[in-house]
Scaffold this motif. Sequence first.
Motif, PDB file in Angstrom:
ATOM      1  N   ALA A   1       0.835  -1.210   0.000  1.00 58.35           N
ATOM      2  CA  ALA A   1       0.000   0.000   0.000  1.00 58.35           C
ATOM      3  C   ALA A   1       0.868   1.258   0.000  1.00 58.35           C
ATOM      4  CB  ALA A   1      -0.920  -0.003   1.219  1.00 58.35           C
TER       5      ALA A   1
ATOM      6  N   ARG B   1     -15.750  -4.933  -9.069  1.00 57.49           N
ATOM      7  CA  ARG B   1     -15.020  -4.993  -7.801  1.00 57.49           C
ATOM      8  C   ARG B   1     -13.538  -4.674  -8.036  1.00 57.49           C
ATOM      9  NH1 ARG B   1     -13.854 -10.677  -5.300  1.00 57.49           N
ATOM     10  NH2 ARG B   1     -12.377 -10.504  -7.001  1.00 57.49           N
TER      11      ARG B   1
ATOM     12  N   LEU C   1     -12.880  -0.988  -8.594  1.00 57.14           N
ATOM     13  CA  LEU C   1     -12.866  -0.195  -7.364  1.00 57.14           C
ATOM     14  C   LEU C   1     -11.527  -0.356  -6.649  1.00 57.14           C
ATOM     15  CD1 LEU C   1     -14.247   1.570  -5.239  1.00 57.14           C
ATOM     16  CD2 LEU C   1     -15.085  -0.516  -4.155  1.00 57.14           C
ATOM     17  N   ALA C   2     -11.075  -1.605  -6.548  1.00 59.12           N
ATOM     18  CA  ALA C   2      -9.795  -1.844  -5.871  1.00 59.12           C
ATOM     19  C   ALA C   2      -8.673  -1.080  -6.576  1.00 59.12           C
ATOM     20  CB  ALA C   2      -9.488  -3.346  -5.853  1.00 59.12           C
TER      21      ALA C   2
ATOM     22  N   VAL D   1      -8.963   2.646  -5.893  1.00 60.24           N
ATOM     23  CA  VAL D   1      -8.538   3.003  -4.539  1.00 60.24           C
ATOM     24  C   VAL D   1      -7.009   2.947  -4.435  1.00 60.24           C
ATOM     25  CG1 VAL D   1      -8.613   2.308  -2.107  1.00 60.24           C
ATOM     26  CG2 VAL D   1     -10.687   2.275  -3.460  1.00 60.24           C
ATOM     27  N   GLN D   2      -6.421   1.936  -5.067  1.00 56.11           N
ATOM     28  CA  GLN D   2      -4.952   1.849  -5.020  1.00 56.11           C
ATOM     29  C   GLN D   2      -4.312   3.035  -5.720  1.00 56.11           C
ATOM     30  OE1 GLN D   2      -3.479  -1.980  -6.226  1.00 56.11           O
ATOM     31  NE2 GLN D   2      -4.750  -3.080  -4.765  1.00 56.11           N
TER      32      GLN D   2
ATOM     33  N   ILE E   1      -4.600   5.965  -3.348  1.00 56.91           N
ATOM     34  CA  ILE E   1      -3.613   5.853  -2.267  1.00 56.91           C
ATOM     35  C   ILE E   1      -2.258   6.353  -2.760  1.00 56.91           C
ATOM     36  CG2 ILE E   1      -2.177   4.055  -1.165  1.00 56.91           C
ATOM     37  CD1 ILE E   1      -4.457   4.511   0.494  1.00 56.91           C
TER      38      ILE E   1
ATOM     39  N   LEU F   1      -5.815  -0.864   7.404  1.00 52.02           N
ATOM     40  CA  LEU F   1      -5.454  -2.262   7.113  1.00 52.02           C
ATOM     41  C   LEU F   1      -5.013  -3.012   8.362  1.00 52.02           C
ATOM     42  CD1 LEU F   1      -3.408  -1.809   3.788  1.00 52.02           C
ATOM     43  CD2 LEU F   1      -5.862  -2.099   4.093  1.00 52.02           C
TER      44      LEU F   1
ATOM     45  N   MET G   1      -9.680  10.939  -0.084  1.00 56.22           N
ATOM     46  CA  MET G   1     -10.198   9.726  -0.707  1.00 56.22           C
ATOM     47  C   MET G   1     -11.712   9.777  -0.838  1.00 56.22           C
ATOM     48  SD  MET G   1      -7.737   6.701   0.437  1.00 56.22           S
ATOM     49  CE  MET G   1      -8.452   5.784  -0.872  1.00 56.22           C
ATOM     50  N   CYS G   2     -12.339  10.321   0.183  1.00 56.74           N
ATOM     51  CA  CYS G   2     -13.797  10.423   0.165  1.00 56.74           C
ATOM     52  C   CYS G   2     -14.245  11.263  -1.027  1.00 56.74           C
ATOM     53  CB  CYS G   2     -14.257  11.059   1.475  1.00 56.74           C
ATOM     54  SG  CYS G   2     -16.028  11.043   1.689  1.00 56.74           S
TER      55      CYS G   2
ATOM     56  N   LEU H   1     -13.486   9.411  -4.392  1.00 53.32           N
ATOM     57  CA  LEU H   1     -14.379   8.267  -4.623  1.00 53.32           C
ATOM     58  C   LEU H   1     -15.789   8.756  -4.918  1.00 53.32           C
ATOM     59  CD1 LEU H   1     -13.095   5.826  -1.853  1.00 53.32           C
ATOM     60  CD2 LEU H   1     -12.930   5.494  -4.311  1.00 53.32           C
ATOM     61  N   ASN H   2     -16.159   9.803  -4.231  1.00 51.88           N
ATOM     62  CA  ASN H   2     -17.477  10.380  -4.434  1.00 51.88           C
ATOM     63  C   ASN H   2     -17.617  10.902  -5.860  1.00 51.88           C
ATOM     64  OD1 ASN H   2     -19.976  11.095  -3.410  1.00 51.88           O
ATOM     65  ND2 ASN H   2     -19.347  13.216  -3.114  1.00 51.88           N
TER      66      ASN H   2
ATOM     67  N   MET I   1     -21.429   7.456  -1.112  1.00 52.04           N
ATOM     68  CA  MET I   1     -20.903   8.609  -0.386  1.00 52.04           C
ATOM     69  C   MET I   1     -21.984   9.689  -0.270  1.00 52.04           C
ATOM     70  SD  MET I   1     -17.616   7.999   0.299  1.00 52.04           S
ATOM     71  CE  MET I   1     -16.494   6.687  -0.147  1.00 52.04           C
TER      72      MET I   1
ATOM     73  N   CYS J   1     -19.324  13.944   1.273  1.00 54.28           N
ATOM     74  CA  CYS J   1     -18.011  14.148   1.908  1.00 54.28           C
ATOM     75  C   CYS J   1     -17.879  15.535   2.533  1.00 54.28           C
ATOM     76  CB  CYS J   1     -16.883  13.927   0.907  1.00 54.28           C
ATOM     77  SG  CYS J   1     -16.926  12.308   0.179  1.00 54.28           S
TER      78      CYS J   1
ATOM     79  N   VAL K   1     -14.806   4.888   3.297  1.00 53.63           N
ATOM     80  CA  VAL K   1     -13.401   5.037   2.903  1.00 53.63           C
ATOM     81  C   VAL K   1     -12.593   3.885   3.495  1.00 53.63           C
ATOM     82  CG1 VAL K   1     -11.327   6.444   3.157  1.00 53.63           C
ATOM     83  CG2 VAL K   1     -13.501   7.537   2.626  1.00 53.63           C
TER      84      VAL K   1
ATOM     85  N   ALA L   1      -9.542  -2.856  -1.187  1.00 51.77           N
ATOM     86  CA  ALA L   1      -8.549  -2.673  -2.251  1.00 51.77           C
ATOM     87  C   ALA L   1      -7.316  -3.539  -2.036  1.00 51.77           C
ATOM     88  CB  ALA L   1      -8.148  -1.203  -2.343  1.00 51.77           C
ATOM     89  N   PHE L   2      -6.994  -3.809  -0.766  1.00 43.12           N
ATOM     90  CA  PHE L   2      -5.766  -4.567  -0.502  1.00 43.12           C
ATOM     91  C   PHE L   2      -6.072  -5.977   0.022  1.00 43.12           C
ATOM     92  CE2 PHE L   2      -4.595  -0.145  -0.484  1.00 43.12           C
ATOM     93  CZ  PHE L   2      -3.462  -0.155  -1.284  1.00 43.12           C
TER      94      PHE L   2
END
Lengths: 183, 241
Positions: free
Chosen positions: A30, A104, A107-108, A111-112, A115, A131, A161-162, A165-166, B1, B4, B49, B56-57
């Motif tokens: 991560a 799915r 999304l992963a 998000v990565q 990050i 995590l 992130m919020c 993602l939003n 969401m 935010c 979040v 994700a991980f």
Amino acid sequence: MNVIERLRTGRDLKRRIANRRNRLYKVAYAWCGDGYLADDLVQDALARALDKAHQLKDPARLDSWLYSILNNCWREHLRSRRPDVELDEEKLECPRCPEWIAARDDLAERVQELIDKLPMGQRQVVTLIALEEFTYKEVAEALDIPIGTVMSRLARARQFMCERLNAANRVVEMPRPQLRRVK
Amino acid sequence: MNGCIPHPIDDEIHRFVDGELSAEDRQRLLERIESDPAVAARLQDLRKVNDALRHAFDGVQPPPNRRPVKRRHNGWRRAAAAAAAFLPAGFFAGWLTASVDERQSQIDALLAGGLSLGPNIAESKNAMFHIDVDDPAKFAETLDKAEALLETYKRQGARVEVVANSKGLDLLREDASPYADRVQQMLDRYDNLTLVACVNTVKRLRARGIEVRLFDETEADISAVEHVARRLQQGWTYIKI
């Protein structure tokens, strides 16, 4: 503690250290976003931890101690060369996969990528908390920063992130078809 | 969401999500969630979040088992001696008058010609600029070249460090740098730019009663030479200004 007990305790501790590999790897991944580098970092961290196992006074603090070592390894590598990964080329189409799997994975991946865009300090804090479910105090110990900094970095990371993602959700949301009664 | 939107009691909501509240405060917040939809929405956002991050991980696994190996101690002291002995100079002649193509070839020549001891220099675009004099023209030169590298190799994720010690530390001093605004702008613009200050120099200045205020993002290493040596071992290119 006699010699035999000390040896046994040392062996147990080393086994516990080695057993943390998967968890350390996930966090290292991560942080750096590179599987090979993550593996190297974890190997280095584990080797250092095994070398220094006798220095750990309080076994209850094993996790924050281990992550502080990982953090040191990461800081040393922080600006070292990273292999180029053309993410677009990696996105292989998989028409046979069920749609929900694709969604799915999207999304992963998203998000990565998010990050990866966070400043390193925020990235480290938010991943240790999400995590590893570290307490703020454990994060502060592992990264050697004040608890106030942990909280401010966490808040900024989550907000970033919020919002992203939003925004992404808004883009992919399709207008729902309206059902109308037809006479 | 849910948009935010930060809430005035955000701090408390974060701590609720992370199990950091006392039982009493937790109960109080639970009651507030019932009566205040904005708090409930914020809580839901922050939890999402967290969920997204865990998800994700989730499947991330290390490659097949490798046994931890004894750490090799790199010969950075030898590298330090080499770095001190072969400081290259004069890389940037004619830079300011060069065309874009010429600059590109100068950058290539710079990376190829800079001192490097690591094995990966052919592929590595990472470079450190070392400055140890307080000459404003050299400060400007350092920033120009750092920026050019960062721009040129942006897509390759090139990392650039400006390592300062001795009188060169002024470049990294928010309170003394003649280019404070520019340095700050570059830090804001380039994630891959790092300033590294020599702790020994900072200590010496403080011992003389000089208060040193570095840019917030500046990192510190105990000695500039050791830092340079370590980077060389990692395949970075060293460029002395």
